[in-house]
Enzyme design. Structure first.
Site, short mmCIF file in Angstrom:
data_model
loop_
_atom_site.label_atom_id
_atom_site.label_comp_id
_atom_site.label_asym_id
_atom_site.label_seq_id
_atom_site.Cartn_x
_atom_site.Cartn_y
_atom_site.Cartn_z
CD1 TRP A 157 -1.80 -1.55 2.20
CD2 TRP A 157 -2.68 -1.72 1.29
NE1 TRP A 157 -2.34 -2.67 2.12
CE2 TRP A 157 -3.49 -2.73 1.54
CE3 TRP A 157 -3.24 -1.07 -0.84
CZ2 TRP A 157 -4.86 -3.09 0.90
CZ3 TRP A 157 -4.26 -1.86 -1.14
CH2 TRP A 157 -4.61 -3.14 -0.77
CD GLU A 363 -0.96 9.93 6.96
OE1 GLU A 363 -1.03 10.41 8.14
OE2 GLU A 363 -0.50 10.22 5.55
C1 LIG Z 1 -4.52 4.22 -0.86
C2 LIG Z 1 -4.07 3.57 0.23
C3 LIG Z 1 -3.44 4.31 0.25
C4 LIG Z 1 -1.93 3.71 1.90
N1 LIG Z 1 -1.03 4.18 1.86
C5 LIG Z 1 0.01 4.10 2.64
C6 LIG Z 1 1.50 4.59 2.61
O1 LIG Z 1 1.41 5.36 1.50
N2 LIG Z 1 2.03 3.76 2.77
C7 LIG Z 1 1.69 3.48 4.55
O2 LIG Z 1 2.76 2.21 4.82
N3 LIG Z 1 0.62 2.50 3.88
C8 LIG Z 1 -0.21 3.01 3.54
N4 LIG Z 1 -1.92 2.65 3.69
C9 LIG Z 1 -1.96 1.03 4.17
C10 LIG Z 1 -2.50 1.89 4.72
O3 LIG Z 1 -2.44 2.67 5.80
C11 LIG Z 1 -3.10 0.65 5.61
O4 LIG Z 1 -4.58 -0.04 5.15
C12 LIG Z 1 -3.91 0.69 7.37
O5 LIG Z 1 -2.88 0.85 8.48
C13 LIG Z 1 -4.74 -0.42 7.62
O6 LIG Z 1 -3.93 -2.01 7.84
P1 LIG Z 1 -5.21 -3.28 6.78
O7 LIG Z 1 -4.96 -2.73 5.53
O8 LIG Z 1 -3.40 -4.00 6.86
O9 LIG Z 1 -5.66 -3.24 7.63
P2 LIG Z 1 -6.04 -4.84 8.83
O10 LIG Z 1 -4.78 -4.03 9.87
O11 LIG Z 1 -6.05 -6.05 8.45
O12 LIG Z 1 -7.47 -4.11 9.66
C14 LIG Z 1 -8.27 -4.98 9.66
C15 LIG Z 1 -9.86 -4.36 10.28
O13 LIG Z 1 -9.81 -4.21 11.21
C16 LIG Z 1 -9.46 -3.56 11.76
N5 LIG Z 1 -9.03 -3.03 13.52
C17 LIG Z 1 -7.45 -4.19 13.38
N6 LIG Z 1 -6.99 -3.70 14.79
C18 LIG Z 1 -8.00 -3.58 15.02
C19 LIG Z 1 -7.87 -2.94 16.66
N7 LIG Z 1 -6.83 -3.74 17.44
N8 LIG Z 1 -9.62 -2.78 17.00
C20 LIG Z 1 -10.46 -2.73 15.90
N9 LIG Z 1 -10.40 -3.31 15.17
C21 LIG Z 1 -9.29 -2.94 13.93
C22 LIG Z 1 -9.30 -2.19 11.04
O14 LIG Z 1 -9.74 -1.09 11.24
C23 LIG Z 1 -9.74 -2.97 9.71
O15 LIG Z 1 -11.51 -2.34 10.34
C24 LIG Z 1 -2.49 2.68 2.30
C25 LIG Z 1 -3.30 2.51 2.27
C26 LIG Z 1 -4.42 2.37 1.26
C27 LIG Z 1 -5.52 2.46 1.01
#
Ligand SMILES: Cc1cc2nc3c(=O)[nH]c(=O)nc-3n(C[C@H](O)[C@H](O)[C@H](O)COP(=O)(O)OP(=O)(O)OC[C@H]3O[C@@H](n4cnc5c(N)ncnc54)[C@H](O)[C@@H]3O)c2cc1C
Length: 377
Positions: A157, A363
């Protein structure tokens, strides 16, 4: 935008005028074309850099513009009201300069003028395929071998993947958990750093996002930012300020949706009257306007704490949570105000709605913002 702003200096008013002018001239005429083709507007970003808009909150002696964070954020808000992907690019770039600015040694800081001048575009590589919200579990490894760290793993991502000139790479140099993470500043051209095919995203299509494979990439040891093991703190420190960038993007996007909906409703006539005369529509728009003002106030309150050097992490999380949820609601309601016309690409509100969604995720998802807020209670 028909609103009065209280800014700290006359210079800040000039800066916002410049942002409006650039947004109208460079952003507004291009957004539909670039979004439909999914092309990253690197030249537009360079133009903003040359106009001094890419290093606004950093000191002038480092090549920045020495502006308070609250002024920088309002510039980003204006850009977001025209083209969210460009505003997000400015926000991500500003975030990507933070580790070197705040934690880099003398040698690394020599890079700051080019970074802040926008000649070098940055990216921030924290997330991994298996570790998003739980960033401290990251597994990309960096092993010191002579004069270089050898980096192996996959980041996911990554905004600006394949377009950035430098990557902040958060990687494991020690024990499991947050204390075993370090931050490296890698040149994009380093052999073994391989951006993958761009993701096919719901919105923000002109903003490239992709995985990056690190296949034994050798990053010189003097590209370590801060101390070994300080990487997680450096990452979170940058994110606190970055979250305000995302929050202000949400405010600008929602403002654009509201302005469009008001103008449309005024011109659209049903039952022999302007749709804007119906109380059902007027109240919906009044609620939207109130949400936007409240979100902007939260963003600026957090920014002013930051500008004063006070702790602001929880306030930034509240601003990000509230502003992005608000933008999701307001953009969805803007589609509703346009009726069927809101659902087609002839009008920008369907794009605004698709774009709002990502702001609730990046973020730190809004669930993670609640964890940060709850911890502060
Ligand atoms: C268009 C886009 C641009 C991005 N750009 C960057 C970037 O430049 N650099 C970078 O490093 N990342 C980037 N990201 C990544 C983004 O930060 C992550 O997608 C985000 O942090 C969530 O991680 P995940 O997708 O693995 O979801 P997961 O962590 O797998 O979460 C899945 C679900 O579980 C929930 N969840 C997880 N843990 C908990 C908890 N403890 N309590 C309650 N709910 C919880 C989450 O809120 C979510 O609803 C980007 C993402 C997108 C979509």
């Amino acid at each position: 935008m028909g609103m009065d702003r209280l800014l700290p200096t006359p210079e800040a008013y000039d800066l916002l005028d410049l942002a409006r002018e650039l947004a109208d001239r460079e952003l507004a005429p291009r957004v539909d074309d670039f979004e439909s083709r999914g092309e990253f507007p690197r030249e537009v970003i360079r133009t903003l850099g040359r106009a001094g808009l890419l290093g606004l909150p950093y000191p002038e002696e480092d090549g920045g513009a020495g502006q308070p964070y609250e002024v920088y954020l309002q510039v980003v808000e204006i850009l977001a009201s025209r083209w969210l992907a460009v505003a997000e690019a400015v926000s991500v770039h500003t975030l990507s300069c933070h580790p070197v600015y705040a934690h880099g040694g003398e040698q690394l800081r020599k890079l700051l003028p080019d970074m802040l001048g926008g000649e070098l575009l940055g990216a921030y590589c924290l997330s991994e395929p298996q570790g998003g919200s739980d960033a401290a579990s990251l597994t990309t490894r960096a092993v010191l071998d002579g004069e270089a760290y050898v980096v192996t793993g996959t980041k996911a991502w990554i905004t600006h993947a394949g377009n950035a000139d430098f990557y902040n790479v958060f990687c494991r140099t020690g024990e499991p958990g947050a204390r075993g993470i370090s931050c490296l500043l890698a040149d994009a051209g380093t052999p073994g750093i391989v951006p993958q095919a761009p993701e096919k995203t719901m919105g923000l299509r002109s903003s490239p996002v992709a995985q990056i494979a690190f296949d034994g990439a050798r990053v010189p040891a003097d590209r370590l930012v801060g101390e070994p093991g300080a990487g997680f703190r450096i990452a979170m420190d940058a994110l606190d300020s970055g979250r305000l960038g995302i929050a202000t993007c949400a405010v600008g996007l929602a403002q654009a949706a509201l302005d469009y909906a008001v103008a449309y409703a005024r011109d659209r006539s049903q039952f022999g009257r302007s749709v804007l005369d119906f109380q059902g529509i007027r109240f919906l728009l009044a609620d939207a306007a109130t949400g936007i003002s409240a979100a902007r106030a939260l963003v600026l309150a957090a920014a002013r704490l930051k500008d004063a050097g006070r702790p602001y992490a929880a306030e930034a999380a509240k601003a990000k949570l509230f502003a992005t949820d608000m933008a999701m609601r307001v953009t969805t309601d803007a589609v509703q105000v346009l009726g069927g016309y809101g659902y087609v690409t002839d009008h920008p509100v369907e794009r605004y709605m698709r774009e709002a969604k990502v702001l609730q995720i990046v973020e730190g998802t809004n669930q993670i913002q609640r964890l940060v807020i709850a911890k502060s209670l």
